[in-house]
Design an enzyme around this catalytic site. Structure first.
Site, PDB file in Angstrom:
ATOM      1  N   PHE A 132       0.873  -1.178   0.000  1.00 45.69           N
ATOM      2  CA  PHE A 132       0.000   0.000   0.000  1.00 45.69           C
ATOM      3  C   PHE A 132       0.901   1.216   0.000  1.00 45.69           C
ATOM      4  O   PHE A 132       1.539   1.525   1.015  1.00 45.69           O
ATOM      5  CB  PHE A 132      -0.878  -0.060   1.248  1.00 45.69           C
ATOM      6  CG  PHE A 132      -1.905   1.023   1.401  1.00 45.69           C
ATOM      7  CD1 PHE A 132      -3.195   0.850   0.913  1.00 45.69           C
ATOM      8  CD2 PHE A 132      -1.603   2.192   2.093  1.00 45.69           C
ATOM      9  CE1 PHE A 132      -4.165   1.827   1.110  1.00 45.69           C
ATOM     10  CE2 PHE A 132      -2.566   3.170   2.288  1.00 45.69           C
ATOM     11  CZ  PHE A 132      -3.852   2.986   1.788  1.00 45.69           C
ATOM     12  N   TRP A 165       8.830   4.233   3.101  1.00 44.97           N
ATOM     13  CA  TRP A 165       8.293   3.456   4.215  1.00 44.97           C
ATOM     14  C   TRP A 165       7.077   2.634   3.779  1.00 44.97           C
ATOM     15  O   TRP A 165       6.060   2.605   4.469  1.00 44.97           O
ATOM     16  CB  TRP A 165       7.964   4.333   5.428  1.00 44.97           C
ATOM     17  CG  TRP A 165       9.188   4.950   6.037  1.00 44.97           C
ATOM     18  CD1 TRP A 165       9.512   6.266   6.075  1.00 44.97           C
ATOM     19  CD2 TRP A 165      10.275   4.247   6.675  1.00 44.97           C
ATOM     20  NE1 TRP A 165      10.727   6.436   6.699  1.00 44.97           N
ATOM     21  CE2 TRP A 165      11.210   5.218   7.078  1.00 44.97           C
ATOM     22  CE3 TRP A 165      10.540   2.903   6.930  1.00 44.97           C
ATOM     23  CZ2 TRP A 165      12.404   4.891   7.725  1.00 44.97           C
ATOM     24  CZ3 TRP A 165      11.720   2.574   7.577  1.00 44.97           C
ATOM     25  CH2 TRP A 165      12.631   3.552   7.964  1.00 44.97           C
ATOM     26  N   PHE A 247      -7.802   6.901   3.463  1.00 43.65           N
ATOM     27  CA  PHE A 247      -8.119   7.044   4.879  1.00 43.65           C
ATOM     28  C   PHE A 247      -9.027   5.916   5.371  1.00 43.65           C
ATOM     29  O   PHE A 247      -8.921   5.485   6.532  1.00 43.65           O
ATOM     30  CB  PHE A 247      -8.784   8.390   5.146  1.00 43.65           C
ATOM     31  CG  PHE A 247      -7.824   9.561   5.159  1.00 43.65           C
ATOM     32  CD1 PHE A 247      -6.460   9.360   5.051  1.00 43.65           C
ATOM     33  CD2 PHE A 247      -8.293  10.846   5.300  1.00 43.65           C
ATOM     34  CE1 PHE A 247      -5.574  10.429   5.062  1.00 43.65           C
ATOM     35  CE2 PHE A 247      -7.421  11.930   5.323  1.00 43.65           C
ATOM     36  CZ  PHE A 247      -6.064  11.713   5.201  1.00 43.65           C
ATOM     37  N   CYS A 249      -8.885   2.883   4.437  1.00 42.82           N
ATOM     38  CA  CYS A 249      -8.005   1.735   4.658  1.00 42.82           C
ATOM     39  C   CYS A 249      -7.166   1.934   5.918  1.00 42.82           C
ATOM     40  O   CYS A 249      -6.967   1.001   6.700  1.00 42.82           O
ATOM     41  CB  CYS A 249      -7.091   1.538   3.447  1.00 42.82           C
ATOM     42  SG  CYS A 249      -7.960   1.381   1.875  1.00 42.82           S
ATOM     43  N   GLU A 374       0.810   4.722  10.509  1.00 46.79           N
ATOM     44  CA  GLU A 374      -0.661   4.840  10.562  1.00 46.79           C
ATOM     45  C   GLU A 374      -1.102   5.985  11.473  1.00 46.79           C
ATOM     46  O   GLU A 374      -2.112   5.918  12.159  1.00 46.79           O
ATOM     47  CB  GLU A 374      -1.317   3.533  11.034  1.00 46.79           C
ATOM     48  CG  GLU A 374      -0.746   2.251  10.474  1.00 46.79           C
ATOM     49  CD  GLU A 374      -0.809   2.168   8.961  1.00 46.79           C
ATOM     50  OE1 GLU A 374      -1.386   3.066   8.331  1.00 46.79           O
ATOM     51  OE2 GLU A 374      -0.257   1.217   8.409  1.00 46.79           O
ATOM     52  N   PHE A 394      -4.491  21.284  12.614  1.00 50.26           N
ATOM     53  CA  PHE A 394      -3.430  20.666  11.826  1.00 50.26           C
ATOM     54  C   PHE A 394      -2.587  21.715  11.087  1.00 50.26           C
ATOM     55  O   PHE A 394      -1.425  21.453  10.783  1.00 50.26           O
ATOM     56  CB  PHE A 394      -4.026  19.689  10.804  1.00 50.26           C
ATOM     57  CG  PHE A 394      -4.484  18.397  11.410  1.00 50.26           C
ATOM     58  CD1 PHE A 394      -3.630  17.314  11.485  1.00 50.26           C
ATOM     59  CD2 PHE A 394      -5.767  18.274  11.925  1.00 50.26           C
ATOM     60  CE1 PHE A 394      -4.053  16.131  12.040  1.00 50.26           C
ATOM     61  CE2 PHE A 394      -6.196  17.080  12.484  1.00 50.26           C
ATOM     62  CZ  PHE A 394      -5.327  16.009  12.544  1.00 50.26           C
TER      63      PHE A 394
END
Length: 395
Positions: A132, A165, A247, A249, A374, A394
């Site tokens: 992914f 990553w 999102f 997932c 995550e 944010f």
């Protein structure tokens, strides 16, 4: 004392016979096929590919999905399985999460019927490994800033960019790649995040394992290069364009992490308790000293609280009522607790605790990665802060 001393609150009573059977079955798999070898895997920095068929045979790959060869188990059963796998090692749970909660879930939730039929049965059977690809070198916590592009050229999509990553990428057969897609031939089209199914043998796709690592050593994380990767038009995932796609997932993976962390914590506590009962100093077992008992009690309370939180999330999920901020609460709280339990357990083991003969320091090292991927602690804190205050912090 009756029953399991680590089960302070008698949580077994809250599990159905089917849930207990799933937990015990996965625990037995880990005891037989993971524990005897995991220290060597961690030391050598290898993921055991020969374990994949056993995970598939146990129905653990995409086990929460229905149809197409997937097991269709409940959210609580899935969570219990993740806890048992991470009690063995976070790297093993990570494989199952990437395969099932990320790659397979992306295809199941966002793919076409033909895509689901082509890929999901093979992935559930372990014959096809998926990855992914969302995170980039400059876009980790802020995926909206991704620079990977997908441009429509005639009957093809051309993908270019870099990812970082990306779990399993160098051993994967297929990648779900997220990119900002644009069709110049479509009037008014604007770039929007879309998912693409990319066979890893496609020219221009290259994955390189990131080494050396101090954490998740029994797992694989990679840099990925997409150099004008040409795909057929039907490689795009047709459903749910925009960041809502990945999102959804990530929410599945974060839910599994909230459970998985409880397994690492419980295994660390178990190692400390056994050692404290066997190791003698000043003519008494360590377990007979007040300071050691205080550590064991604090760890046991943290494990019990984490298990209760995970079980609550599982019941909500099975009822269709689990909210994103609740998943953030579980991921943030349980991973944070698990790290503290693992570190404290290491102190009970003394000098022996820094060796791979014992699990707590390995768990502590792994959990530093788990708390980062995550969604970092900071991201989940801001998600919860937004829920509490109504203010977006944010930016």
């Amino acid at each position: 004392m009756t029953g399991d001393p680590l089960d302070l609150l008698g949580l077994d009573d809250e599990l159905s016979p089917t849930e207990q059977e799933t937990r015990d079955r996965v625990r037995a798999l880990v005891d037989e096929h993971v524990r005897p070898h995991v220290a060597r895997w961690f030391a050598d920095g290898v993921f055991p590919l020969d374990l994949v068929p056993r995970l598939a045979e146990a129905g653990l790959l995409g086990m929460h999905l229905h149809g197409h060869g997937c097991a269709g188990r409940s959210a609580v059963e899935y969570g219990l399985a993740m806890a048992e796998l991470e009690a063995g090692d976070s790297g093993i749970r990570t494989f199952v999460s990437v395969q099932g909660s990320l790659a397979m879930t992306a295809i199941a939730k966002h793919g076409s019927p033909a895509q689901r039929e082509r890929w999901l049965p093979r992935m559930a059977a372990g014959g096809t490994i998926g990855c992914f690809a969302l995170t980039e070198p400059g876009a980790g916590s802020d995926p909206a800033s991704m620079t990977t592009t997908a441009t429509r050229v005639g009957d093809e999509w051309v993908l270019s960019g870099r990812k970082r990553w990306i779990g399993l990428a160098s051993i994967a057969d297929v990648a779900v790649v997220w990119a900002k897609a644009h069709d110049p031939a479509a009037p008014g089209d604007r770039p929007r995040v879309r998912g693409f199914i990319v066979p890893t043998t496609t020219p221009g796709f290259a994955a390189t394992p990131i080494e050396p690592k101090l954490s998740l050593r029994a797992s694989v994380q990679c840099d990925v290069v997409l150099d004008d990767v040409r795909l057929p038009a039907d490689a795009i995932l047709p459903e749910h364009p925009g960041l809502a796609g990945p999102f959804a997932c990530l929410a599945e993976a974060r839910y599994g992490i909230a459970w998985g962390a409880t397994g690492a914590a419980r295994d660390s506590l178990d190692a400390a308790l056994r050692h404290a009962g066997e190791r003698e100093q000043f003519g008494r077992p360590l377990a007979a000293f007040q300071l050691t008992q205080a550590k064991l009690v604090d760890m046991a309370l943290e494990v019990s609280r984490a298990q209760l939180l995970a079980l609550r999330l599982g019941r909500l999920k099975d009822a269709g009522r689990l909210e994103p901020h609740q998943i953030s609460a579980g991921k943030l709280a349980n991973v944070r607790s698990a790290i503290e339990v693992a570190r404290t357990a290491r102190t009970v083991l003394g000098g022996d605790g820094i060796t791979l003969e014992h699990s707590p320091m390995r768990h502590a090292a792994n959990l530093e990665s788990v708390r980062t991927y995550e969604g970092t602690d900071e991201v989940h804190t801001l998600i919860l802060g937004r829920h509490l205050t109504g203010h977006q912090a944010f930016r």
